[in-house]
Write a protein that holds these residues in place. Structure first.
Motif, PDB file in Angstrom:
ATOM      1  N   ARG A  60      12.543   4.522  -2.220  1.00 37.64           N
ATOM      2  CA  ARG A  60      13.326   3.960  -3.324  1.00 37.64           C
ATOM      3  C   ARG A  60      13.943   2.623  -2.943  1.00 37.64           C
ATOM      4  O   ARG A  60      14.076   1.737  -3.780  1.00 37.64           O
ATOM      5  CB  ARG A  60      14.421   4.946  -3.761  1.00 37.64           C
ATOM      6  N   ARG A  61      14.319   2.479  -1.673  1.00 37.06           N
ATOM      7  CA  ARG A  61      14.915   1.203  -1.238  1.00 37.06           C
ATOM      8  C   ARG A  61      13.875   0.089  -1.255  1.00 37.06           C
ATOM      9  O   ARG A  61      14.180  -1.047  -1.649  1.00 37.06           O
ATOM     10  CB  ARG A  61      15.515   1.359   0.155  1.00 37.06           C
ATOM     11  N   LEU A  62      12.662   0.394  -0.824  1.00 37.99           N
ATOM     12  CA  LEU A  62      11.589  -0.597  -0.872  1.00 37.99           C
ATOM     13  C   LEU A  62      11.158  -0.875  -2.307  1.00 37.99           C
ATOM     14  O   LEU A  62      10.810  -1.995  -2.660  1.00 37.99           O
ATOM     15  CB  LEU A  62      10.384  -0.114  -0.058  1.00 37.99           C
ATOM     16  N   GLN A  63      11.192   0.177  -3.112  1.00 35.74           N
ATOM     17  CA  GLN A  63      10.730   0.080  -4.491  1.00 35.74           C
ATOM     18  C   GLN A  63      11.749  -0.634  -5.366  1.00 35.74           C
ATOM     19  O   GLN A  63      11.397  -1.400  -6.259  1.00 35.74           O
ATOM     20  CB  GLN A  63      10.489   1.503  -5.007  1.00 35.74           C
ATOM     21  N   GLY A  64      13.003  -0.391  -5.110  1.00 33.53           N
ATOM     22  CA  GLY A  64      14.064  -0.946  -5.940  1.00 33.53           C
ATOM     23  C   GLY A  64      14.533   0.064  -6.967  1.00 33.53           C
ATOM     24  O   GLY A  64      13.751   0.880  -7.447  1.00 33.53           O
ATOM     25  N   GLU A  65      15.817   0.047  -7.306  1.00 38.50           N
ATOM     26  CA  GLU A  65      16.371   0.953  -8.297  1.00 38.50           C
ATOM     27  C   GLU A  65      16.930   0.149  -9.455  1.00 38.50           C
ATOM     28  O   GLU A  65      17.462  -0.940  -9.277  1.00 38.50           O
ATOM     29  CB  GLU A  65      17.457   1.842  -7.686  1.00 38.50           C
ATOM     30  N   ALA A  66      16.785   0.712 -10.647  1.00 33.59           N
ATOM     31  CA  ALA A  66      17.196   0.010 -11.869  1.00 33.59           C
ATOM     32  C   ALA A  66      18.490   0.579 -12.426  1.00 33.59           C
ATOM     33  O   ALA A  66      18.782   1.767 -12.284  1.00 33.59           O
ATOM     34  CB  ALA A  66      16.092   0.104 -12.919  1.00 33.59           C
ATOM     35  N   HIS A  83       0.840  -1.206   0.000  1.00 32.75           N
ATOM     36  CA  HIS A  83       0.000   0.000   0.000  1.00 32.75           C
ATOM     37  C   HIS A  83       0.872   1.251   0.000  1.00 32.75           C
ATOM     38  O   HIS A  83       0.579   2.238  -0.682  1.00 32.75           O
ATOM     39  CB  HIS A  83      -0.929   0.003   1.217  1.00 32.75           C
ATOM     40  N   PHE A  84       1.971   1.211   0.754  1.00 28.29           N
ATOM     41  CA  PHE A  84       2.905   2.334   0.793  1.00 28.29           C
ATOM     42  C   PHE A  84       3.524   2.584  -0.581  1.00 28.29           C
ATOM     43  O   PHE A  84       3.641   3.726  -1.029  1.00 28.29           O
ATOM     44  CB  PHE A  84       3.994   2.052   1.831  1.00 28.29           C
ATOM     45  N   LEU A  85       3.930   1.504  -1.252  1.00 22.23           N
ATOM     46  CA  LEU A  85       4.538   1.646  -2.573  1.00 22.23           C
ATOM     47  C   LEU A  85       3.538   2.128  -3.610  1.00 22.23           C
ATOM     48  O   LEU A  85       3.901   2.840  -4.549  1.00 22.23           O
ATOM     49  CB  LEU A  85       5.132   0.299  -3.018  1.00 22.23           C
ATOM     50  N   ALA A  86       2.263   1.747  -3.441  1.00 21.38           N
ATOM     51  CA  ALA A  86       1.235   2.169  -4.397  1.00 21.38           C
ATOM     52  C   ALA A  86       0.759   3.596  -4.141  1.00 21.38           C
ATOM     53  O   ALA A  86       0.313   4.276  -5.072  1.00 21.38           O
ATOM     54  CB  ALA A  86       0.048   1.213  -4.337  1.00 21.38           C
ATOM     55  N   HIS A  87       0.852   4.062  -2.880  1.00 26.06           N
ATOM     56  CA  HIS A  87       0.340   5.398  -2.539  1.00 26.06           C
ATOM     57  C   HIS A  87       1.350   6.172  -1.691  1.00 26.06           C
ATOM     58  O   HIS A  87       1.044   6.556  -0.560  1.00 26.06           O
ATOM     59  CB  HIS A  87      -0.991   5.268  -1.782  1.00 26.06           C
ATOM     60  N   PRO A  88       2.552   6.429  -2.217  1.00 25.76           N
ATOM     61  CA  PRO A  88       3.569   7.126  -1.411  1.00 25.76           C
ATOM     62  C   PRO A  88       3.172   8.552  -1.048  1.00 25.76           C
ATOM     63  O   PRO A  88       3.492   9.032   0.046  1.00 25.76           O
ATOM     64  CB  PRO A  88       4.805   7.102  -2.315  1.00 25.76           C
ATOM     65  N   VAL A  89       2.481   9.250  -1.945  1.00 27.89           N
ATOM     66  CA  VAL A  89       2.077  10.630  -1.663  1.00 27.89           C
ATOM     67  C   VAL A  89       1.076  10.668  -0.511  1.00 27.89           C
ATOM     68  O   VAL A  89       1.159  11.516   0.380  1.00 27.89           O
ATOM     69  CB  VAL A  89       1.478  11.291  -2.923  1.00 27.89           C
ATOM     70  N   LEU A  90       0.112   9.740  -0.534  1.00 30.90           N
ATOM     71  CA  LEU A  90      -0.873   9.659   0.544  1.00 30.90           C
ATOM     72  C   LEU A  90      -0.185   9.401   1.885  1.00 30.90           C
ATOM     73  O   LEU A  90      -0.493  10.060   2.891  1.00 30.90           O
ATOM     74  CB  LEU A  90      -1.878   8.543   0.249  1.00 30.90           C
ATOM     75  N   TRP A  91       0.746   8.461   1.914  1.00 30.32           N
ATOM     76  CA  TRP A  91       1.458   8.154   3.146  1.00 30.32           C
ATOM     77  C   TRP A  91       2.288   9.354   3.613  1.00 30.32           C
ATOM     78  O   TRP A  91       2.357   9.645   4.809  1.00 30.32           O
ATOM     79  CB  TRP A  91       2.364   6.946   2.939  1.00 30.32           C
TER      80      TRP A  91
END
Length: 289
Positions: free
Chosen positions: A159-165, A12-20
């Motif tokens: 970014r750490r939870l999301q992953g970087e490419a 939920h955090f990754l899908a709605h970072p602005v809300l969090w």
């Protein structure tokens, strides 16, 4: 059960970072305003001064509201103009911005307080302007820099939870030289793990400050690269359609013209993107090949 709940909150955090982000900011400033207001009331009561609770509450809430209103302005300025600067230049620019931040905060805060006092049938007096501005600037500069660190920390965690490419380059390639051909694989680093995805799986790309966000099967992976450089690295199937977006032609479902002269692109995943007039001709040329 605990791991499942943790994973659910993480998704939920990754899908709605602005809300969090806004929930955390509002919660922090709201609770802080309440604590400071009650503290001020207790201090004045101990000193023999009786004041209604709405007064210290209006002082603290007016300050909190103005800071919250200024947060998105500061984020926009950083992402739009400061993100590409060197670390020293970025820090210097933010130190300078503490001054307009403080002036805007004080002006809005005083205006809100005047309205609150007027509604309660009272008059608000700010005090000596020069001394009060200096007093407020000391606090505002600290608040600004604290917020800056919190926002950077929040983005780092995201970014750490999301992953970087990054591109998986051959041994002969270096960071200073571009690959001779478009790399077929991307290396994703996420929470200490590494895995590969195909470049062809990228659905579209959007600019985000000094990062390019890669949209891949419902996930978003930031990549530290300019859009111009990424456009050159991606295969011919990827086309620039806007200053801030690149699309994979194989992911397009339909293209609809708009009254403005732009076009709306709908992807198979359901996302809608804008094809700006500036890139319309080059987009048509690629389709005709």
């Amino acid at each position: 059960m605990t791991n499942e709940l943790s994973a659910r909150y993480q998704q939920h955090f990754l899908a709605h970072p602005v809300l969090w982000g806004w929930m955390l900011l509002i919660g922090w400033f709201g609770s802080n305003a309440l604590v400071l207001a009650t503290t001020k009331l207790m201090e004045m009561t101990r000193g023999g001064h009786q004041i209604p609770f709405w007064e210290p509450l209006s002082w603290e809430l007016s300050s909190a509201v103005m800071i919250l209103l200024l947060v998105p302005v500061g984020i926009y300025i950083h992402d739009r103009w400061l993100a590409s600067l060197s670390l020293k230049g970025c820090i210097g620019a933010h130190l300078i911005l503490t001054l307009p931040f403080s002036l805007s905060h004080v002006a809005g805060m005083v205006g809100i307080r005047h309205v609150c006092y007027w509604l309660m049938g009272e008059q608000y007096y700010f005090g000596n302007i020069a001394s009060e501005l200096l007093y407020e600037y000391r606090k505002d500069a600290q608040t600004y820099l604290t917020l800056l660190l919190l926002i950077f920390g929040f983005r780092l965690i995201y970014r750490r939870l999301q992953g970087e490419a990054s591109y998986l380059m051959a041994e002969s390639d270096t960071e200073q030289t571009e690959p001779e051909k478009s790399p077929e694989m991307l290396l994703i680093k996420k929470l200490g793990r590494e895995f590969l995805i195909k470049t062809a799986d990228i659905e579209w790309v959007e600019a985000s400050g000094n990062y390019a966000n890669l949209h891949v099967r419902g996930s978003v992976y930031p990549m530290r690269i300019t859009m111009d450089k990424l456009e050159k690295l991606l295969p011919a199937d990827f086309v620039r359609i806007h200053r801030s977006s690149i699309v994979n032609l194989h992911q397009i479902q339909e293209v609809q013209p708009l009254d403005s002269g732009d076009h709306e692109i709908t992807l198979k995943a359901g996302n809608t993107l804008i094809l700006s007039r500036r890139y319309r001709d080059s987009f048509k040329n690629v389709l005709s090949l």
